[in-house]
Design a protein around this motif. Structure first.
Motif, PDB file in Angstrom:
ATOM      1  N   LEU A  86       0.823  -1.198   0.000  1.00 58.24           N
ATOM      2  CA  LEU A  86       0.000   0.000   0.000  1.00 58.24           C
ATOM      3  C   LEU A  86       0.861   1.254   0.000  1.00 58.24           C
ATOM      4  O   LEU A  86       1.886   1.325   0.680  1.00 58.24           O
ATOM      5  CB  LEU A  86      -0.906   0.018   1.240  1.00 58.24           C
ATOM      6  N   ALA A  87       0.416   2.248  -0.763  1.00 62.08           N
ATOM      7  CA  ALA A  87       1.012   3.577  -0.691  1.00 62.08           C
ATOM      8  C   ALA A  87       0.451   4.285   0.539  1.00 62.08           C
ATOM      9  O   ALA A  87      -0.508   3.822   1.168  1.00 62.08           O
ATOM     10  CB  ALA A  87       0.704   4.357  -1.962  1.00 62.08           C
ATOM     11  N   GLU A  88       1.032   5.442   0.880  1.00 63.75           N
ATOM     12  CA  GLU A  88       0.645   6.131   2.103  1.00 63.75           C
ATOM     13  C   GLU A  88      -0.849   6.454   2.172  1.00 63.75           C
ATOM     14  O   GLU A  88      -1.446   6.452   3.233  1.00 63.75           O
ATOM     15  CB  GLU A  88       1.461   7.425   2.269  1.00 63.75           C
ATOM     16  N   GLY A  89      -1.485   6.705   1.048  1.00 61.61           N
ATOM     17  CA  GLY A  89      -2.900   7.062   1.047  1.00 61.61           C
ATOM     18  C   GLY A  89      -3.853   5.893   1.145  1.00 61.61           C
ATOM     19  O   GLY A  89      -5.072   6.088   1.129  1.00 61.61           O
ATOM     20  N   GLY A  90      -3.330   4.671   1.253  1.00 57.04           N
ATOM     21  CA  GLY A  90      -4.188   3.510   1.396  1.00 57.04           C
ATOM     22  C   GLY A  90      -4.619   2.878   0.092  1.00 57.04           C
ATOM     23  O   GLY A  90      -5.535   2.048   0.072  1.00 57.04           O
ATOM     24  N   ARG A  91      -3.969   3.263  -1.009  1.00 56.53           N
ATOM     25  CA  ARG A  91      -4.242   2.618  -2.288  1.00 56.53           C
ATOM     26  C   ARG A  91      -3.132   1.606  -2.591  1.00 56.53           C
ATOM     27  O   ARG A  91      -1.991   1.779  -2.168  1.00 56.53           O
ATOM     28  CB  ARG A  91      -4.373   3.640  -3.422  1.00 56.53           C
ATOM     29  N   VAL A  92      -3.496   0.586  -3.332  1.00 52.79           N
ATOM     30  CA  VAL A  92      -2.549  -0.491  -3.609  1.00 52.79           C
ATOM     31  C   VAL A  92      -1.514  -0.024  -4.627  1.00 52.79           C
ATOM     32  O   VAL A  92      -1.858   0.350  -5.751  1.00 52.79           O
ATOM     33  CB  VAL A  92      -3.274  -1.738  -4.119  1.00 52.79           C
ATOM     34  N   MET A  93      -0.267   0.022  -4.213  1.00 50.17           N
ATOM     35  CA  MET A  93       0.910   0.325  -5.036  1.00 50.17           C
ATOM     36  C   MET A  93       1.035   1.799  -5.416  1.00 50.17           C
ATOM     37  O   MET A  93       2.030   2.445  -5.103  1.00 50.17           O
ATOM     38  CB  MET A  93       0.947  -0.538  -6.303  1.00 50.17           C
ATOM     39  N   THR A  94       0.036   2.355  -6.101  1.00 48.93           N
ATOM     40  CA  THR A  94       0.110   3.726  -6.594  1.00 48.93           C
ATOM     41  C   THR A  94      -1.237   4.417  -6.380  1.00 48.93           C
ATOM     42  O   THR A  94      -2.228   3.779  -5.989  1.00 48.93           O
ATOM     43  CB  THR A  94       0.439   3.773  -8.104  1.00 48.93           C
ATOM     44  N   ALA A  95      -1.275   5.699  -6.664  1.00 53.00           N
ATOM     45  CA  ALA A  95      -2.525   6.444  -6.539  1.00 53.00           C
ATOM     46  C   ALA A  95      -3.603   5.938  -7.484  1.00 53.00           C
ATOM     47  O   ALA A  95      -4.801   6.193  -7.282  1.00 53.00           O
ATOM     48  CB  ALA A  95      -2.268   7.931  -6.797  1.00 53.00           C
ATOM     49  N   ALA A  96      -3.201   5.192  -8.524  1.00 48.60           N
ATOM     50  CA  ALA A  96      -4.165   4.633  -9.472  1.00 48.60           C
ATOM     51  C   ALA A  96      -4.687   3.268  -9.044  1.00 48.60           C
ATOM     52  O   ALA A  96      -5.636   2.748  -9.643  1.00 48.60           O
ATOM     53  CB  ALA A  96      -3.528   4.525 -10.857  1.00 48.60           C
ATOM     54  N   GLY A  97      -4.084   2.673  -8.025  1.00 49.57           N
ATOM     55  CA  GLY A  97      -4.479   1.341  -7.601  1.00 49.57           C
ATOM     56  C   GLY A  97      -5.775   1.327  -6.820  1.00 49.57           C
ATOM     57  O   GLY A  97      -6.281   2.370  -6.394  1.00 49.57           O
ATOM     58  N   PRO A  98      -6.343   0.148  -6.604  1.00 48.01           N
ATOM     59  CA  PRO A  98      -7.577   0.030  -5.817  1.00 48.01           C
ATOM     60  C   PRO A  98      -7.385   0.555  -4.403  1.00 48.01           C
ATOM     61  O   PRO A  98      -6.301   0.452  -3.827  1.00 48.01           O
ATOM     62  CB  PRO A  98      -7.852  -1.481  -5.807  1.00 48.01           C
ATOM     63  N   SER A  99      -8.451   1.112  -3.842  1.00 50.77           N
ATOM     64  CA  SER A  99      -8.404   1.604  -2.470  1.00 50.77           C
ATOM     65  C   SER A  99      -8.650   0.470  -1.492  1.00 50.77           C
ATOM     66  O   SER A  99      -9.549  -0.361  -1.700  1.00 50.77           O
ATOM     67  CB  SER A  99      -9.453   2.696  -2.261  1.00 50.77           C
ATOM     68  N   LEU A 100      -7.877   0.424  -0.417  1.00 54.77           N
ATOM     69  CA  LEU A 100      -8.071  -0.581   0.621  1.00 54.77           C
ATOM     70  C   LEU A 100      -9.485  -0.533   1.178  1.00 54.77           C
ATOM     71  O   LEU A 100     -10.066  -1.564   1.531  1.00 54.77           O
ATOM     72  CB  LEU A 100      -7.054  -0.366   1.741  1.00 54.77           C
ATOM     73  N   ASP A 101     -10.065   0.648   1.236  1.00 54.51           N
ATOM     74  CA  ASP A 101     -11.397   0.816   1.813  1.00 54.51           C
ATOM     75  C   ASP A 101     -12.519   0.479   0.840  1.00 54.51           C
ATOM     76  O   ASP A 101     -13.695   0.530   1.219  1.00 54.51           O
ATOM     77  CB  ASP A 101     -11.572   2.254   2.305  1.00 54.51           C
ATOM     78  N   ALA A 102     -12.197   0.161  -0.397  1.00 54.77           N
ATOM     79  CA  ALA A 102     -13.237  -0.144  -1.384  1.00 54.77           C
ATOM     80  C   ALA A 102     -12.779  -1.293  -2.281  1.00 54.77           C
ATOM     81  O   ALA A 102     -12.869  -1.215  -3.506  1.00 54.77           O
ATOM     82  CB  ALA A 102     -13.561   1.093  -2.206  1.00 54.77           C
ATOM     83  N   LEU A 103     -12.311  -2.351  -1.673  1.00 51.48           N
ATOM     84  CA  LEU A 103     -11.839  -3.495  -2.449  1.00 51.48           C
ATOM     85  C   LEU A 103     -13.010  -4.216  -3.101  1.00 51.48           C
ATOM     86  O   LEU A 103     -14.086  -4.344  -2.507  1.00 51.48           O
ATOM     87  CB  LEU A 103     -11.079  -4.467  -1.549  1.00 51.48           C
ATOM     88  N   PRO A 104     -12.832  -4.719  -4.322  1.00 49.75           N
ATOM     89  CA  PRO A 104     -13.889  -5.496  -4.966  1.00 49.75           C
ATOM     90  C   PRO A 104     -14.217  -6.755  -4.153  1.00 49.75           C
ATOM     91  O   PRO A 104     -13.414  -7.223  -3.340  1.00 49.75           O
ATOM     92  CB  PRO A 104     -13.283  -5.869  -6.322  1.00 49.75           C
ATOM     93  N   GLU A 105     -15.385  -7.321  -4.415  1.00 51.76           N
ATOM     94  CA  GLU A 105     -15.803  -8.511  -3.681  1.00 51.76           C
ATOM     95  C   GLU A 105     -14.910  -9.709  -3.983  1.00 51.76           C
ATOM     96  O   GLU A 105     -14.550 -10.476  -3.086  1.00 51.76           O
ATOM     97  CB  GLU A 105     -17.248  -8.852  -4.017  1.00 51.76           C
ATOM     98  N   LEU A 106     -14.546  -9.876  -5.236  1.00 51.22           N
ATOM     99  CA  LEU A 106     -13.796 -11.053  -5.663  1.00 51.22           C
ATOM    100  C   LEU A 106     -12.343 -10.710  -5.946  1.00 51.22           C
ATOM    101  O   LEU A 106     -12.038  -9.625  -6.444  1.00 51.22           O
ATOM    102  CB  LEU A 106     -14.416 -11.657  -6.918  1.00 51.22           C
ATOM    103  N   LYS A 107     -11.457 -11.668  -5.685  1.00 48.42           N
ATOM    104  CA  LYS A 107     -10.052 -11.445  -5.993  1.00 48.42           C
ATOM    105  C   LYS A 107      -9.836 -11.284  -7.496  1.00 48.42           C
ATOM    106  O   LYS A 107      -8.957 -10.527  -7.921  1.00 48.42           O
ATOM    107  CB  LYS A 107      -9.189 -12.586  -5.455  1.00 48.42           C
ATOM    108  N   SER A 108     -10.601 -11.984  -8.309  1.00 49.71           N
ATOM    109  CA  SER A 108     -10.464 -11.827  -9.756  1.00 49.71           C
ATOM    110  C   SER A 108     -10.779 -10.395 -10.183  1.00 49.71           C
ATOM    111  O   SER A 108     -10.135  -9.849 -11.093  1.00 49.71           O
ATOM    112  CB  SER A 108     -11.379 -12.797 -10.488  1.00 49.71           C
ATOM    113  N   GLU A 109     -11.739  -9.763  -9.527  1.00 48.87           N
ATOM    114  CA  GLU A 109     -12.062  -8.366  -9.814  1.00 48.87           C
ATOM    115  C   GLU A 109     -10.940  -7.443  -9.334  1.00 48.87           C
ATOM    116  O   GLU A 109     -10.635  -6.430  -9.972  1.00 48.87           O
ATOM    117  CB  GLU A 109     -13.381  -7.991  -9.143  1.00 48.87           C
ATOM    118  N   TYR A 110     -10.340  -7.800  -8.211  1.00 49.69           N
ATOM    119  CA  TYR A 110      -9.181  -7.060  -7.690  1.00 49.69           C
ATOM    120  C   TYR A 110      -8.017  -7.141  -8.675  1.00 49.69           C
ATOM    121  O   TYR A 110      -7.393  -6.130  -9.014  1.00 49.69           O
ATOM    122  CB  TYR A 110      -8.804  -7.656  -6.340  1.00 49.69           C
TER     123      TYR A 110
END
Length: 340
Positions: A86-110
């Motif tokens: 996670l980057a400092e803002g809570g998104r995965v890897m970069t500011a363009a990545g998925p937010s930890l607080d709004a992860l998709p239901e399925l890992k395939s969607e992630y």
């Protein structure tokens, strides 16, 4: 809350040397598993509150690390379960990545969201999904145990009762293994290096205004030798947080837990820069103890919550309601043994 005693042999396990450090070392994972199990309340089944179960989970919590090296695709599919970068803002890897607080239901969607953001799936890690998967498995395991236990107690046919008993005993072993696996990933989630892009020293891909270490040895030295040499089970037990059992929702709970650990990344690096992990410095000991206690407390709570949810579950085929079996209004034989 009842505090169970444990044998001297089991307690001695936490003093063994750490090996193949890749998350918490062996010592850290043992401590988390044992502390969580020893803190379970009386509402949990007796077999889970037995001191032998605490020692067993302490060992089983190491299995996701010990299973490494089997080859591909086994290793790659499992190695990335141990972390989420996670980057400092809570998104995965970069500011363009998925937010930890709004992860998709399925890992395939992630995975699809990562690829859409130009992020390699194997670089990002999927720790939140590993925790959620094992917790859902624990609910099912406990639900099956409830059915088997209730059926065994009521069954008058000796052959059927013997089968229920044997299957209940099998299920108890599976439950301990599931708890061990859940405990491993929950434990990984309490280690700041496992929830950050700064997992091997401060990342060179982002600014480093405070001059934090970039040493790739920082991660392993903290979670392995430092914990082995300085942290003890009793100190972690004394630091366990109060239970949080109400208003449970799995996805927000996991996100909140990992987000709390993410907030400890910068404090870790500041403490490391200030020499807080030098031998004899209480600051480093307090930090490590608090992180292990956070993992043990979360594991304890997730076990209790899984037990409560299991009473509302449906299992077997044809599907049967656990509550109806426990009330004696449904015969679970076909659903448990199989109709074909």
């Amino acid at each position: 809350m009842k505090r169970l005693l444990i044998s001297a042999a089991a307690l001695a396990l936490v003093a063994l040397p750490a090996a193949d450090v890749s998350a918490w070392g062996a010592t850290g994972h043992r401590i988390i598993g044992m502390a969580a199990m020893r803190a379970l309340p009386d509402e949990l089944p007796a077999f889970l509150r037995d001191p032998a179960a605490a020692a067993e989970v302490g060992e089983l919590s190491r299995e996701p690390d010990r299973s490494k090296g089997a080859g591909q695709p086994h290793d790659r599919e499992r190695d990335t379960a141990h972390f989420v970068n996670l980057a400092e803002g809570g998104r995965v890897m970069t500011a363009a990545g998925p937010s930890l607080d709004a992860l998709p239901e399925l890992k395939s969607e992630y995975d699809a969201a990562l690829l859409a953001a130009g992020i390699k799936v194997d670089d990002a890690g999927y720790l939140p999904y590993a925790v959620m998967d094992r917790h859902q498995q624990l609910v099912v395991d406990l639900a099956l145990w409830r059915v088997l236990s209730a059926a065994e107690a009521r069954e008058t046919d000796l052959g059927r009762r013997a089968w229920y008993r044997a299957d209940r005993i099998r299920r108890e072993g599976l439950i301990l293994r599931t708890i061990g696996e859940l405990g491993h990933f929950v434990g990984d989630g309490s280690q700041p290096h496992h929830v950050t892009v700064h997992y091997n020293g401060w990342s060179s891909s982002v600014p480093n205004p405070e001059g934090f270490t970039t040493s790739r040895r920082t991660h392993g030295a903290f979670e392995g030798a430092f914990v082995r040499d300085h942290v003890r089970l009793q100190e972690v037990e004394a630091a366990l947080p109060a239970p949080r059992l109400d208003g449970f929702q799995l996805r927000p709970r996991v996100a909140g837990y990992l987000g709390t650990t993410l907030a400890e990344v910068t404090p870790f690096y500041r403490l490391e820069k200030a020499g807080g992990f030098a031998p004899g410095d209480a600051r480093g000991l307090d930090f490590a103890t608090a992180r292990l206690a956070a993992g043990a407390g979360e594991l304890r709570d997730l076990i209790v919550i899984a037990w409560r949810l299991s009473g509302q579950a449906e299992v077997g085929w044809p599907r049967i309601k656990v509550a109806e079996v426990e009330a004696g209004t449904v015969d679970p034989w076909i659903a448990m043994v199989g109709q074909d």
